[in-house]
Design a protein around this motif. Structure first.
Motif, PDB file in Angstrom:
ATOM      1  N   GLU A  99       0.840  -0.933  -0.106  1.00 12.75           N
ATOM      2  CA  GLU A  99       0.075   0.017  -0.101  1.00 12.75           C
ATOM      3  C   GLU A  99       0.888   1.298   0.050  1.00 12.75           C
ATOM      4  OE1 GLU A  99      -3.619  -1.471   2.398  1.00 12.75           O
ATOM      5  OE2 GLU A  99      -1.797  -0.963   3.801  1.00 12.75           O
ATOM      6  N   ILE A 100       0.372   2.147  -0.802  1.00 12.89           N
ATOM      7  CA  ILE A 100       1.176   3.614  -0.759  1.00 12.89           C
ATOM      8  C   ILE A 100       0.216   4.387  -0.165  1.00 12.89           C
ATOM      9  CG2 ILE A 100       2.092   5.427  -2.284  1.00 12.89           C
ATOM     10  CD1 ILE A 100       2.562   3.429  -4.422  1.00 12.89           C
ATOM     11  N   THR A 101       0.817   4.796   1.133  1.00 11.94           N
ATOM     12  CA  THR A 101       0.095   5.647   2.060  1.00 11.94           C
ATOM     13  C   THR A 101      -0.033   7.072   1.401  1.00 11.94           C
ATOM     14  OG1 THR A 101       1.144   4.560   4.025  1.00 11.94           O
ATOM     15  CG2 THR A 101       0.163   6.567   4.383  1.00 11.94           C
ATOM     16  N   GLY A 102      -1.389   7.478   1.489  1.00 11.69           N
ATOM     17  CA  GLY A 102      -1.741   8.916   1.018  1.00 11.69           C
ATOM     18  C   GLY A 102      -2.075   8.958  -0.577  1.00 11.69           C
ATOM     19  N   ALA A 103      -1.708   7.610  -1.040  1.00  9.89           N
ATOM     20  CA  ALA A 103      -2.103   7.724  -2.483  1.00  9.89           C
ATOM     21  C   ALA A 103      -3.020   6.305  -2.891  1.00  9.89           C
ATOM     22  CB  ALA A 103      -0.686   7.383  -3.460  1.00  9.89           C
ATOM     23  N   PRO A 104      -4.049   6.576  -3.694  1.00  7.80           N
ATOM     24  CA  PRO A 104      -4.944   5.557  -4.095  1.00  7.80           C
ATOM     25  C   PRO A 104      -4.493   4.211  -4.838  1.00  7.80           C
ATOM     26  CG  PRO A 104      -5.537   7.071  -5.231  1.00  7.80           C
ATOM     27  CD  PRO A 104      -4.242   7.721  -4.608  1.00  7.80           C
ATOM     28  N   VAL A 105      -3.234   3.768  -4.354  1.00  5.95           N
ATOM     29  CA  VAL A 105      -2.539   2.504  -4.945  1.00  5.95           C
ATOM     30  C   VAL A 105      -2.448   1.277  -4.123  1.00  5.95           C
ATOM     31  CG1 VAL A 105      -0.466   1.934  -6.289  1.00  5.95           C
ATOM     32  CG2 VAL A 105      -1.367   4.132  -6.502  1.00  5.95           C
ATOM     33  N   ARG A 106      -2.648   0.180  -4.654  1.00  2.00           N
ATOM     34  CA  ARG A 106      -2.579  -1.031  -3.773  1.00  2.00           C
ATOM     35  C   ARG A 106      -2.266  -2.111  -4.634  1.00  2.00           C
ATOM     36  NH1 ARG A 106      -4.998  -3.216   1.203  1.00  2.00           N
ATOM     37  NH2 ARG A 106      -5.278  -5.108   1.165  1.00  2.00           N
ATOM     38  N   LEU A 107      -1.529  -3.136  -4.005  1.00  3.79           N
ATOM     39  CA  LEU A 107      -1.210  -4.269  -4.623  1.00  3.79           C
ATOM     40  C   LEU A 107      -1.499  -5.532  -3.825  1.00  3.79           C
ATOM     41  CD1 LEU A 107       0.261  -6.193  -6.906  1.00  3.79           C
ATOM     42  CD2 LEU A 107       2.392  -6.198  -5.494  1.00  3.79           C
ATOM     43  N   SER A 108      -2.179  -6.407  -4.093  1.00  2.00           N
ATOM     44  CA  SER A 108      -2.892  -7.525  -3.248  1.00  2.00           C
ATOM     45  C   SER A 108      -2.695  -8.792  -4.105  1.00  2.00           C
ATOM     46  CB  SER A 108      -4.079  -7.139  -2.730  1.00  2.00           C
ATOM     47  OG  SER A 108      -4.930  -7.466  -3.622  1.00  2.00           O
ATOM     48  N   GLY A 109      -2.170  -9.582  -3.547  1.00  2.00           N
ATOM     49  CA  GLY A 109      -1.923 -11.129  -4.248  1.00  2.00           C
ATOM     50  C   GLY A 109      -1.290 -11.933  -3.257  1.00  2.00           C
ATOM     51  N   ARG A 110      -0.612 -13.281  -4.322  1.00  2.00           N
ATOM     52  CA  ARG A 110      -0.137 -14.236  -3.656  1.00  2.00           C
ATOM     53  C   ARG A 110       1.429 -14.465  -3.859  1.00  2.00           C
ATOM     54  NH1 ARG A 110      -2.715 -16.989  -0.269  1.00  2.00           N
ATOM     55  NH2 ARG A 110      -2.034 -18.900  -0.896  1.00  2.00           N
ATOM     56  N   THR A 111       1.972 -14.972  -2.903  1.00  3.30           N
ATOM     57  CA  THR A 111       3.579 -15.228  -2.888  1.00  3.30           C
ATOM     58  C   THR A 111       3.723 -16.759  -2.928  1.00  3.30           C
ATOM     59  OG1 THR A 111       3.683 -15.109  -0.787  1.00  3.30           O
ATOM     60  CG2 THR A 111       4.130 -13.170  -1.854  1.00  3.30           C
ATOM     61  N   ALA A 112       4.634 -17.082  -3.600  1.00  2.00           N
ATOM     62  CA  ALA A 112       5.217 -18.584  -3.446  1.00  2.00           C
ATOM     63  C   ALA A 112       6.829 -18.503  -3.506  1.00  2.00           C
ATOM     64  CB  ALA A 112       4.506 -19.380  -4.775  1.00  2.00           C
ATOM     65  N   LEU A 113       7.198 -19.600  -2.658  1.00  2.00           N
ATOM     66  CA  LEU A 113       8.340 -19.872  -2.761  1.00  2.00           C
ATOM     67  C   LEU A 113       8.452 -21.426  -3.163  1.00  2.00           C
ATOM     68  CD1 LEU A 113      10.908 -18.784   0.300  1.00  2.00           C
ATOM     69  CD2 LEU A 113      10.906 -21.192  -0.405  1.00  2.00           C
ATOM     70  N   ALA A 114       9.523 -21.621  -3.919  1.00  2.89           N
ATOM     71  CA  ALA A 114       9.577 -23.160  -4.591  1.00  2.89           C
ATOM     72  C   ALA A 114      10.874 -23.458  -4.916  1.00  2.89           C
ATOM     73  CB  ALA A 114       8.718 -23.317  -5.925  1.00  2.89           C
ATOM     74  N   PRO A 115      11.420 -24.650  -4.569  1.00  3.30           N
ATOM     75  CA  PRO A 115      12.586 -24.985  -4.980  1.00  3.30           C
ATOM     76  C   PRO A 115      12.779 -25.170  -6.738  1.00  3.30           C
ATOM     77  CG  PRO A 115      11.621 -26.812  -3.382  1.00  3.30           C
ATOM     78  CD  PRO A 115      10.625 -25.723  -3.817  1.00  3.30           C
ATOM     79  N   ALA A 116      13.819 -24.689  -6.960  1.00  2.00           N
ATOM     80  CA  ALA A 116      13.999 -24.834  -8.509  1.00  2.00           C
ATOM     81  C   ALA A 116      14.933 -25.549  -8.969  1.00  2.00           C
ATOM     82  CB  ALA A 116      14.296 -23.114  -8.914  1.00  2.00           C
TER      83      ALA A 116
END
Length: 172
Positions: A99-116
């Motif tokens: 979230e960017i405070t004071g600005a109407p911008v937001r990213l929401s989602g998923r994360t994944a950590l995986a052996p490669a």
């Protein structure tokens, strides 16, 4: 807009989780992003579920000049990564919110950590980036997406240097 970024870490998944939950490393990556001010809070443990919350103030020099009027001379960013406990191979999933405070911008989602394979790990961030600004929303989303991609590239570089200089993060 949809945003998906993957970074590669030259260590196994268990060590990658320990790295992501290491307060010294997190402070280092936040500093490397150009933070003018920062705060880091980590709860939980890397062998279980853990949450990393960062707050940072950044200069707006990465934002196109014609959009800076929407955010001012600095932006305050709050990022929360909540990681679930690991599978036997060290892989795990979680959520991310930026979230960017004071600005109407937001990213929401998923994360994944995986052996490669070959002792390396991928960390993927995949989510929806929204800027609720009439007329300029798309331009702000594009600029924010580029800033997020750049920050994650810096994070990948910091992680590689950290691992090279410290070796894999020891078990805690």
């Amino acid at each position: 807009m949809r945003l998906s970024v993957t970074i590669d870490l030259p260590t196994d998944a268990h060590a990658a989780a320990r790295l992501l939950a290491d307060p010294e490393y997190v402070h280092q990556k936040v500093r490397a992003s150009g933070a003018l001010e920062q705060h880091v809070d980590i709860t939980g443990a890397p062998d279980e579920a853990f949450t990393v919350t960062t707050r940072r103030a950044l200069p707006t020099d990465q934002i196109p000049a014609h959009l800076r009027g929407f955010v001012g001379s600095r932006i305050d960013i709050r990022q929360v990564e909540a990681w679930e406990g690991p599978a036997a191979d060290g892989s795990r999933v979680g959520t991310v919110v930026v979230e960017i405070t004071g600005a109407p911008v937001r990213l929401s989602g998923r994360t994944a950590l995986a052996p490669a394979g070959d002792g390396s790990t991928t960390v993927t961030y995949d989510g929806e980036l929204r800027a609720s600004v009439p007329l300029f929303g798309s331009a702000i989303e594009q600029a924010t997406a580029e800033a997020i991609r750049s920050a994650l590239e810096v994070e990948q570089d910091v992680a590689r240097r950290w691992i090279a200089g410290h070796g894999p993060t020891p078990q805690q």
